[in-house]
Design an enzyme around this catalytic site. Structure first.
Site, PDB file in Angstrom:
ATOM      1  N   LYS A  21      43.289  46.401  51.919  1.00 54.97           N
ATOM      2  CA  LYS A  21      43.516  47.179  53.099  1.00 54.97           C
ATOM      3  C   LYS A  21      43.660  47.556  54.403  1.00 54.97           C
ATOM      4  CE  LYS A  21      39.391  50.189  52.995  1.00 54.97           C
ATOM      5  NZ  LYS A  21      39.345  51.183  54.593  1.00 54.97           N
ATOM      6  N   ARG A  26      46.940  46.786  59.957  1.00 52.69           N
ATOM      7  CA  ARG A  26      47.067  45.939  60.485  1.00 52.69           C
ATOM      8  C   ARG A  26      48.748  45.064  60.802  1.00 52.69           C
ATOM      9  NH1 ARG A  26      41.775  45.677  59.562  1.00 52.69           N
ATOM     10  NH2 ARG A  26      40.301  44.455  61.049  1.00 52.69           N
ATOM     11  N   GLY A  91      37.325  54.656  59.436  1.00 49.41           N
ATOM     12  CA  GLY A  91      37.382  54.267  60.328  1.00 49.41           C
ATOM     13  C   GLY A  91      37.886  52.791  61.311  1.00 49.41           C
ATOM     14  N   SER A 162      31.760  42.577  64.179  1.00 54.86           N
ATOM     15  CA  SER A 162      32.487  43.874  63.818  1.00 54.86           C
ATOM     16  C   SER A 162      33.675  43.560  64.432  1.00 54.86           C
ATOM     17  CB  SER A 162      31.511  44.907  64.211  1.00 54.86           C
ATOM     18  OG  SER A 162      32.523  45.727  64.085  1.00 54.86           O
ATOM     19  N   ASP A 306      31.139  44.583  52.919  1.00 55.84           N
ATOM     20  CA  ASP A 306      31.819  46.136  52.292  1.00 55.84           C
ATOM     21  C   ASP A 306      31.392  45.614  50.894  1.00 55.84           C
ATOM     22  OD1 ASP A 306      33.210  47.019  54.619  1.00 55.84           O
ATOM     23  OD2 ASP A 306      34.862  46.116  54.067  1.00 55.84           O
ATOM     24  N   LYS A 333      28.518  53.080  57.502  1.00 51.79           N
ATOM     25  CA  LYS A 333      29.646  53.139  56.695  1.00 51.79           C
ATOM     26  C   LYS A 333      29.897  54.687  56.477  1.00 51.79           C
ATOM     27  CE  LYS A 333      29.856  48.490  57.789  1.00 51.79           C
ATOM     28  NZ  LYS A 333      31.514  47.989  58.137  1.00 51.79           N
ATOM     29  N   ARG A 337      24.631  53.338  53.789  1.00 51.75           N
ATOM     30  CA  ARG A 337      24.787  52.350  52.303  1.00 51.75           C
ATOM     31  C   ARG A 337      24.222  52.094  51.889  1.00 51.75           C
ATOM     32  NH1 ARG A 337      31.187  50.227  52.916  1.00 51.75           N
ATOM     33  NH2 ARG A 337      32.279  52.490  51.937  1.00 51.75           N
ATOM     34  N   ARG A 379      33.269  52.696  48.222  1.00 57.97           N
ATOM     35  CA  ARG A 379      32.510  51.913  47.321  1.00 57.97           C
ATOM     36  C   ARG A 379      31.523  52.343  47.084  1.00 57.97           C
ATOM     37  NH1 ARG A 379      35.706  48.340  49.691  1.00 57.97           N
ATOM     38  NH2 ARG A 379      36.768  48.523  51.890  1.00 57.97           N
TER      39      ARG A 379
HETATM   40  C1  S3P Z   1      36.945  46.550  59.011  1.00 52.33           C
HETATM   41  C2  S3P Z   1      35.644  46.041  59.086  1.00 52.33           C
HETATM   42  C3  S3P Z   1      34.218  46.154  58.875  1.00 52.33           C
HETATM   43  C4  S3P Z   1      33.963  46.847  57.501  1.00 52.33           C
HETATM   44  C5  S3P Z   1      35.835  47.947  57.470  1.00 52.33           C
HETATM   45  C6  S3P Z   1      37.274  47.279  57.903  1.00 52.33           C
HETATM   46  C7  S3P Z   1      38.209  45.938  59.604  1.00 52.33           C
HETATM   47  O1  S3P Z   1      33.926  46.844  59.062  1.00 52.33           O
HETATM   48  O2  S3P Z   1      33.592  47.233  56.760  1.00 52.33           O
HETATM   49  O3  S3P Z   1      35.629  48.141  55.725  1.00 52.33           O
HETATM   50  O4  S3P Z   1      39.635  45.587  58.832  1.00 52.33           O
HETATM   51  O5  S3P Z   1      38.194  45.187  60.449  1.00 52.33           O
HETATM   52  P1  S3P Z   1      33.463  46.334  60.510  1.00 52.33           P
HETATM   53  O6  S3P Z   1      34.023  46.119  61.903  1.00 52.33           O
HETATM   54  O7  S3P Z   1      32.746  47.870  61.066  1.00 52.33           O
HETATM   55  O8  S3P Z   1      32.147  45.426  60.611  1.00 52.33           O
END
Ligand code: S3P
Length: 419
Positions: A21, A26, A91, A162, A306, A333, A337, A379
């Site tokens: 994903k 990206r 997100g 993050s 995750d 999240k 969670r 999830r």
């Molecule tokens: C992700 C980063 C993570 C992850 C999310 C996908 C990404 O989040 O939990 O499912 O694609 O960059 P955080 O950057 O908030 O930790």
């Protein structure tokens, strides 16, 4: 949708795990920014990645599917949209696209569903504002209004590890004056850095200079976060022995494999190969009777963030205690969670205790015989399904359709292993 699951036969055979994903998001975003036309192969069928794709179509990008998982995309100039750009449940879409839009010559509004509208956005607003971005929010939440402006580079010390914050800062840096650098307490997933480099950006580690991207075909590896549900199922369902093909094993994502070794689990990674700047492999999983508890903390956390809900299920079958610390961000999240997981797993007999920054799980007999709520969280839904495979009695999961967010093929693939 209520899904009923009961005690499973051993899992046997072979599956190929669908696309990652994070990489799928990206691939679309960066190809949309790159000069020229590229083919993206093995694109995720999850709703989140389709939110990203639809959003770039709204921004004037030409793209078309050649088959279910292959698309072409022609990058170049983005054009503003008069209507709000909808990020759905994602997100990653909202946080990364905000930074791309911050440096454009037009204004945009980003919205999301109920869950996304509750998630913290200040974590990206703060560094982007330091770079000159003009973003207003509703008390630090979506909707976000972004007035395109000229950006300048910064060196940012993030208080949290993050990948979304890191990616937002680095993507803004692509189009900013001077260089941009990002530091975080522990390394988070580095798909942004790898793919930007693959497409020609001037980036070293987490320091980026203003760059142009050039279109190149992208083959997307399988998602280790999706594979995690199968890895755990194989370790805890008696008699299981199967192979998962094409799993991305980028070292910033393989925390789950390291933890399984710590817990004595039998996982064999083989046939390693490179794919568009990422690494993938095939993984053999075998039921392991003598799992033992362990501590998961610090630098482990971003490498398996995750996977923590399904790791709680795994820990319920391990001797002694498994302690998860420093995972506060799990509360931010798609659902909280920590508390949702603890409340629901307790209903089926898991000995699990909530901590402010994580949880503690002790070996338990899973009786089942309960209805679980997944709080619209994909999830949590899949983690509960895996728990259901070893419950003495049937369980029911309310909201199972949320699996469509990242992994619509989940149940079909699981059934193919136990039929
Ligand atoms: C992700 C980063 C993570 C992850 C999310 C996908 C990404 O989040 O939990 O499912 O694609 O960059 P955080 O950057 O908030 O930790």
């Amino acid at each position: 949708m209520i899904k009923k699951i009961s005690f499973s036969k051993p899992l046997k055979g072979e599956i190929t795990i669908p696309a990652d994903k994070s990489v799928s998001h990206r691939a679309v975003m960066f190809s949309a920014l790159a000069q020229g036309k590229s083919i993206i192969r093995n694109f995720s069928s999850g709703a989140d990645c389709h939110s990203t794709l639809n959003l770039f179509k709204q921004l004037g990008i030409q793209t078309e599917f050649l088959d279910k998982k292959t698309l072409w995309i022609e990058g170049g100039t983005l054009t503003g949209s008069n209507s709000a750009l909808y990020c759905g449940n994602s997100g990653t879409t909202m946080r990364l696209v905000s930074s791309i839009l911050a440096g454009q010559s037009f204004s945009s509004v980003l919205t999301g569903d109920t869950s996304l509208s509750k998630r913290p956005m200040q974590r990206i607003i703060e560094p982007l504002t330091l770079m000159g971005a003009k973003i207003t929010s509703l008390e630090e939440h979506a909707p976000l209004t972004i007035k395109g402006s000229l950006l300048h580079g910064i060196e940012y010390n993030s208080p949290i590890a993050s990948a979304q914050v890191k990616s937002a800062v680095l993507l803004a840096g692509l189009n900013a004056e001077g260089y941009t650098a990002f530091n975080e307490p522990y390394p988070s997933r580095d798909h942004t850095e790898r793919l930007l480099k693959y497409l020609g950006a001037n980036i070293e580690g987490t320091r980026i200079y203003p760059s142009k991207l050039f279109a190149k075909d992208i083959d997307i590896v399988g998602d280790i976060s999706s594979a995690a549900f199968f890895i755990v199922a194989g370790l805890i369902v008696k008699g299981s022995d199967f192979v998962i093909k094409n799993v991305g094993i980028n070292p910033t994502r393989t925390g789950i494999l390291d933890i399984i070794k710590r817990m004595n689990g039998e996982v064999n990674v083989f046939n390693k190969r490179e794919l568009s700047g990422e690494i993938c492999a095939d993984i053999q999983i075998k039921y392991t009777e003598a799992l033992k508890g362990c501590i998961i903390e610090g630098a482990d956390i971003p490498r398996l963030i995750d996977e923590l809900p399904v790791i709680a299920v795994l820990a319920s079958q391990a001797e002694g205690e498994t302690i998860i610390k420093n995972a506060n961000d799990l509360r931010n999240k798609e659902a909280d969670r920590i508390s949702c997981l603890v409340n629901e797993l307790r209903k089926i007999g898991v000995n699990i205790e909530e901590r402010e920054d994580g949880f503690v799980v002790r070996k338990s007999e899973l009786k089942g015989n309960a209805g679980l709520e997944c709080y619209n969280d994909h999830r949590l839904a899949m983690s509960f399904y895996v728990a259901g495979l070893i419950c003495k009695n049937e369980i029911a999961i309310n909201g199972f359709e949320w699996t469509k967010i990242s992994f619509p093929e989940f149940e079909e693939l699981m059934i193919s292993l136990y039929n």
